[in-house]
Write an enzyme that holds these catalytic residues in place. Structure first.
Site, PDB file in Angstrom:
ATOM      1  N   PRO A   2       0.834  -1.206   0.000  1.00 41.27           N
ATOM      2  CA  PRO A   2       0.000   0.000   0.000  1.00 41.27           C
ATOM      3  C   PRO A   2       0.869   1.257   0.000  1.00 41.27           C
ATOM      4  O   PRO A   2       1.790   1.376   0.802  1.00 41.27           O
ATOM      5  CB  PRO A   2      -0.791  -0.102   1.312  1.00 41.27           C
ATOM      6  CG  PRO A   2      -0.664  -1.522   1.748  1.00 41.27           C
ATOM      7  CD  PRO A   2       0.630  -2.032   1.195  1.00 41.27           C
ATOM      8  N   GLU A   3       0.601   2.155  -0.925  1.00 43.78           N
ATOM      9  CA  GLU A   3       1.338   3.410  -1.016  1.00 43.78           C
ATOM     10  C   GLU A   3       0.439   4.547  -0.532  1.00 43.78           C
ATOM     11  O   GLU A   3      -0.724   4.316  -0.187  1.00 43.78           O
ATOM     12  CB  GLU A   3       1.770   3.653  -2.468  1.00 43.78           C
ATOM     13  CG  GLU A   3       2.739   2.612  -3.007  1.00 43.78           C
ATOM     14  CD  GLU A   3       4.149   2.763  -2.432  1.00 43.78           C
ATOM     15  OE1 GLU A   3       4.409   3.755  -1.743  1.00 43.78           O
ATOM     16  OE2 GLU A   3       4.968   1.865  -2.679  1.00 43.78           O
ATOM     17  N   HIS A  92      -5.213 -14.223   9.546  1.00 39.68           N
ATOM     18  CA  HIS A  92      -4.440 -12.985   9.447  1.00 39.68           C
ATOM     19  C   HIS A  92      -5.204 -11.761   9.944  1.00 39.68           C
ATOM     20  O   HIS A  92      -4.766 -10.639   9.758  1.00 39.68           O
ATOM     21  CB  HIS A  92      -3.996 -12.770   8.005  1.00 39.68           C
ATOM     22  CG  HIS A  92      -3.193 -13.906   7.463  1.00 39.68           C
ATOM     23  ND1 HIS A  92      -2.008 -14.323   8.029  1.00 39.68           N
ATOM     24  CD2 HIS A  92      -3.421 -14.752   6.421  1.00 39.68           C
ATOM     25  CE1 HIS A  92      -1.526 -15.353   7.356  1.00 39.68           C
ATOM     26  NE2 HIS A  92      -2.378 -15.633   6.383  1.00 39.68           N
ATOM     27  N   ARG A 159      22.645  17.464  -3.301  1.00 37.01           N
ATOM     28  CA  ARG A 159      22.427  16.004  -3.300  1.00 37.01           C
ATOM     29  C   ARG A 159      22.997  15.382  -4.561  1.00 37.01           C
ATOM     30  O   ARG A 159      22.626  15.759  -5.669  1.00 37.01           O
ATOM     31  CB  ARG A 159      20.931  15.694  -3.255  1.00 37.01           C
ATOM     32  CG  ARG A 159      20.332  15.982  -1.924  1.00 37.01           C
ATOM     33  CD  ARG A 159      19.416  14.857  -1.550  1.00 37.01           C
ATOM     34  NE  ARG A 159      18.624  15.237  -0.393  1.00 37.01           N
ATOM     35  CZ  ARG A 159      17.853  14.397   0.279  1.00 37.01           C
ATOM     36  NH1 ARG A 159      17.741  13.153  -0.124  1.00 37.01           N
ATOM     37  NH2 ARG A 159      17.184  14.803   1.324  1.00 37.01           N
TER      38      ARG A 159
END
Ligand SMILES: [Zn+2]
Length: 280
Positions: A2-3, A92, A159
């Protein structure tokens, strides 16, 4: 996994079912998630009213009067709402949170086969929550107006890592997972290998806009299947079908219609891009 869009879709689905309700029970069948579910959590939550369901990054923040229940879906977690008595729990189904609403009882069931999810308690007010170790270092929210090209430009100076990795790191902006990083860089026409610190202001502006657009579309895609989602397993499958570059290696580019999409690996994660229209 899941994002951010899936978590936001979950939040939008759950909020009207749970906000304003009072906790009647918390049953923990399996304490061993990514971190152990705290002992005594049922006692802490009993009788508390849920003021609001918020989100920060991929954390759901269940805001109660006395503190915040922090939950994370990990690799395989999902929340499911049952109106009234839920079916017998499966192997689960680790946690049931029962919330009483004027319109009836809601049982929120956390299912997580791989048990990388989390359910933790943070006592105290907003300031205490902001200082919480899990949340304190998170980057800005991608859909927050504070996230723009200027911020992206400023935070990427110096960076040397690739822009793809800088996005995935989560300390500049949260929620740009592997699929969404490829998609956003594709929309912005930026080669994912470009050193982050070398991106110009205008390209940062294009990238910030692309990130907002891609995540917004993923949330909308989830929103349109919201009805199924509450009963589904929270995987990001509904967005993959709308992806314009992800997993399209060897196929013609949908943007320039000239290049072929290439797959490379950056820091162990697959990246998809078009060498002909995504420039360094
Ligand atoms: Zn192209």
């Amino acid at each position: 996994m899941p994002e951010l869009p899936e978590v936001e879709v979950t939040r939008r689905a759950l909020a009207p079912e749970v906000e304003g309700g009072v906790v009647r029970a918390l049953v923990v069948r399996e304490r061993r998630l990514r971190w152990p579910v705290p002992r005594g959590l049922a006692r802490t939550l009993a009788g508390q009213r849920l003021l609001r369901l918020d989100r920060r990054g991929k954390y759901l923040l269940w805001r109660f009067e006395g503190g915040t229940l922090i939950s994370h879906l990990g690799m395989s977690g999902s929340w499911r709402v049952h109106r009234g008595v839920p079916p017998a729990p499966g192997r689960h189904d680790h946690v049931d949170l029962t919330i009483e609403q004027p319109q009836g009882v809601r049982v929120l069931r956390l299912t997580d086969p791989r048990r990388f999810g989390a359910l933790l308690w943070a006592a105290g007010d907003d300031a205490a929550l902001r200082g919480n170790a899990l949340l304190a270092r998170l980057g800005v929210e991608p859909l927050d107006p504070a996230f723009d090209g200027e911020l992206l430009h400023c935070r990427t100076r110096g960076r040397r890592t690739s822009i793809k990795q800088a996005l995935l790191a989560g300390d500049i902006v949260v929620g740009v997972g592997n699929i969404y990083a490829s998609e956003s860089l594709f929309e912005a026409g930026i080669d994912p290998r470009t050193p982050a610190g070398r991106l110009s202001r205008p390209r940062c502006a294009r990238l910030a806009a692309a990130i907002r657009d891609v995540l917004g579309r993923a949330i909308d895609a989830g929103g349109s299947s919201l009805r199924d989602f509450v009963g589904a397993d929270g995987r990001s499958g509904y967005f993959i079908s709308a992806a314009r570059v992800y997993e399209r290696n060897g196929l013609g580019c949908l943007r320039c219609k000239k290049g072929l999409v290439r797959r490379i690996v950056q820091a162990g994660r697959a990246t998809y891009f078009c060498p002909s229209c995504q420039r360094r």
